[in-house]
Design a protein around this motif. Structure first.
Motif, PDB file in Angstrom:
ATOM      1  N   LYS A  85       7.967   6.254 -12.820  1.00 37.89           N
ATOM      2  CA  LYS A  85       7.349   6.934 -13.964  1.00 37.89           C
ATOM      3  C   LYS A  85       7.961   8.307 -14.192  1.00 37.89           C
ATOM      4  CE  LYS A  85       3.074   6.054 -14.860  1.00 37.89           C
ATOM      5  NZ  LYS A  85       3.144   5.568 -16.265  1.00 37.89           N
ATOM      6  N   THR A 125       0.792  -1.232   0.000  1.00 41.36           N
ATOM      7  CA  THR A 125       0.000   0.000   0.000  1.00 41.36           C
ATOM      8  C   THR A 125       0.823   1.281   0.000  1.00 41.36           C
ATOM      9  OG1 THR A 125      -0.122  -0.029   2.433  1.00 41.36           O
ATOM     10  CG2 THR A 125      -1.882  -1.156   1.209  1.00 41.36           C
ATOM     11  N   LEU A 141       5.189   0.185  -2.881  1.00 41.65           N
ATOM     12  CA  LEU A 141       4.984  -0.076  -4.304  1.00 41.65           C
ATOM     13  C   LEU A 141       4.352   1.111  -5.037  1.00 41.65           C
ATOM     14  CD1 LEU A 141       3.879  -3.838  -4.319  1.00 41.65           C
ATOM     15  CD2 LEU A 141       6.110  -2.852  -4.870  1.00 41.65           C
ATOM     16  N   PRO A 142       3.316   1.784  -4.477  1.00 39.32           N
ATOM     17  CA  PRO A 142       2.811   2.980  -5.175  1.00 39.32           C
ATOM     18  C   PRO A 142       3.849   4.091  -5.286  1.00 39.32           C
ATOM     19  CG  PRO A 142       1.174   2.169  -3.615  1.00 39.32           C
ATOM     20  CD  PRO A 142       2.436   1.398  -3.363  1.00 39.32           C
ATOM     21  N   LEU A 143       4.639   4.270  -4.224  1.00 41.50           N
ATOM     22  CA  LEU A 143       5.688   5.291  -4.304  1.00 41.50           C
ATOM     23  C   LEU A 143       6.737   4.928  -5.345  1.00 41.50           C
ATOM     24  CD1 LEU A 143       6.234   6.224  -0.539  1.00 41.50           C
ATOM     25  CD2 LEU A 143       5.086   7.557  -2.300  1.00 41.50           C
ATOM     26  N   TRP A 144       7.073   3.645  -5.428  1.00 39.82           N
ATOM     27  CA  TRP A 144       8.033   3.216  -6.444  1.00 39.82           C
ATOM     28  C   TRP A 144       7.459   3.422  -7.850  1.00 39.82           C
ATOM     29  CZ3 TRP A 144      12.672   2.607  -7.929  1.00 39.82           C
ATOM     30  CH2 TRP A 144      12.981   1.826  -9.047  1.00 39.82           C
ATOM     31  N   ALA A 145       6.167   3.115  -8.026  1.00 41.18           N
ATOM     32  CA  ALA A 145       5.534   3.341  -9.328  1.00 41.18           C
ATOM     33  C   ALA A 145       5.564   4.820  -9.686  1.00 41.18           C
ATOM     34  CB  ALA A 145       4.099   2.812  -9.309  1.00 41.18           C
ATOM     35  N   LEU A 146       5.329   5.676  -8.691  1.00 41.82           N
ATOM     36  CA  LEU A 146       5.390   7.119  -8.921  1.00 41.82           C
ATOM     37  C   LEU A 146       6.793   7.558  -9.280  1.00 41.82           C
ATOM     38  CD1 LEU A 146       4.108   9.996  -8.688  1.00 41.82           C
ATOM     39  CD2 LEU A 146       4.756   9.939  -6.278  1.00 41.82           C
TER      40      LEU A 146
END
Length: 394
Positions: free
Chosen positions: A33, A22, A25-30
């Protein structure tokens, strides 16, 4: 390992896994990109170079820092005096003033912004008080953020002031220290970590808030609204990721500093500390009561305007949802009375108005069928008949 250790380690593993899914992984995706172009190709720091080479985007960084710092400098003294009145005075109605100050914490940040728009906007009730000025922009954002952040800071400062050791004040009285000296040598140092923590919380809330800046910011761009414009307006997800990461930096720094100051604040209170009981002081209590009355009244006024606006908007929406279909039914009924049977009601719903519309649709169908049967009978076709099977349908 016994059963408790296994359960503890299992819970820790689950917690770490949940945070990975939660948060990390979202921070890594941010972050990933922001290092790619629109074709998904790795471009390194090119997006960041483009960001800092665009003056309008860089201005948003300074705008965000400006409103965050100014709001913090305004909220901190207001919340500190209010918390001081609740914890270090013998004034009356403390429970009422506490409730008034904490009510905004239950409302979204949009509420004070909407209230200010209806009070001081282009068509606002009190626009004349601005003497030609505008509520839209940095000033409006700061005022709305003050209302929004005040209860958050107040809770922290109330907790900080409640940890005072009464023995220090007894010693100061025994040594003959003045009230002003006691404040600067005992009260303020004892609550300094709470003040610092409240400051970081206010800064984080303001710099990451989107709603107030979107409603009342006008053309004053901040980082939160830039993300919206890049992603939703321009479909530029890569630049939006860059802005999001830039916004993440001050928020993470403020959060880390806040955690450090919270630990130090708790460490100040020893096991032998005794609660501090303020002594009656009519002048002090009267002044603090007046201050709390003014601040509480302003908070109540802004909330009342916001709630009224929302209630009126909901009422208008409900009225429109009822008046439009009823108006359509009345129009169709008027045309039917004039003999125009070629009508149709498009409204469908499961409520009472929808049931009325269904009844009118059935009635129109029966009238149309009766007209067709009448035409057939007039043409000499005596076998024509209606399809009505019960008196309920008729």
């Amino acid at each position: 390992l016994d059963r408790d250790d296994l359960l503890m380690r299992g819970g820790l593993v689950l917690l770490i896994g949940w945070m990975l899914v939660t948060l990390v992984l979202p921070l890594w995706a941010l972050l990933s990109k922001s290092f790619r172009n629109q074709n998904g190709e790795f471009v390194g720091l090119a997006n960041y170079q483009q960001y800092f080479a665009t003056p309008s985007l860089v201005d948003s960084v300074w705008n965000s820092l400006y409103v965050s710092v100014v709001t913090t400098l305004i909220v901190l003294p207001l919340a500190f005096v209010y918390a001081y009145a609740l914890q270090r005075s013998r004034m009356r109605f403390k429970g009422l003033f506490t409730a008034l100050a904490l009510i905004p914490i239950l409302a979204p940040s949009l509420l004070p912004a909407i209230s200010l728009v209806y009070l001081f906007g282009n068509q606002g009730l009190l626009k004349a008080l601005l003497f030609g000025g505008s509520i839209y922009g940095a000033g409006g954002i700061i005022v709305a953020q003050v209302f929004y952040c005040f209860p958050h800071a107040l809770m922290i400062l109330v907790a900080a002031l409640s940890m005072a050791d009464g023995r220090l004040y007894e010693a100061a009285d025994a040594l003959g220290a003045s009230k002003l000296r006691v404040f600067f040598t005992v009260t303020l140092p004892g609550a300094k970590y709470g003040v610092i923590s409240a400051g970081f919380v206010i800064f984080t809330l303001v710099v990451t808030d989107f709603g107030i800046a979107k409603v009342i910011g006008g053309r004053f761009n901040v980082l939160a609204t830039d993300i919206f414009k890049q992603v939703i307006g321009q479909q530029n997800f890569e630049m939006g990721a860059v802005v999001g990461f830039v916004l993440l930096i001050p928020a993470v720094v403020a959060f880390a500093a806040n955690r450090i100051t919270e630990r130090k604040q708790v460490a100040l209170l020893s096991a032998r500390a005794v609660p501090h009981e303020p002594k009656p002081a009519p002048l002090r209590d009267g002044l603090l009561f007046g201050f709390c009355a003014v601040v509480g009244g302003l908070i109540l006024g802004v909330l009342a305007v916001g709630i009224s606006v929302v209630s009126i908007s909901i009422g208008i929406k409900i009225a429109n949802s009822v008046s439009k279909p009823i108006g359509e039914i009345a129009r169709v009924a008027s045309l039917l009375s004039d003999g125009d049977l070629d009508q149709h009601i498009a409204y469908t719903s499961k409520d009472e108005v929808g049931s009325m519309a269904d009844a009118f649709r059935n009635m129109i169908t029966y009238f149309q069928e009766m007209a067709e049967v009448a035409n057939d009978l007039a043409a000499g076709d005596l076998t024509a008949r209606l399809a009505i099977t019960s008196t309920d349908e008729l």
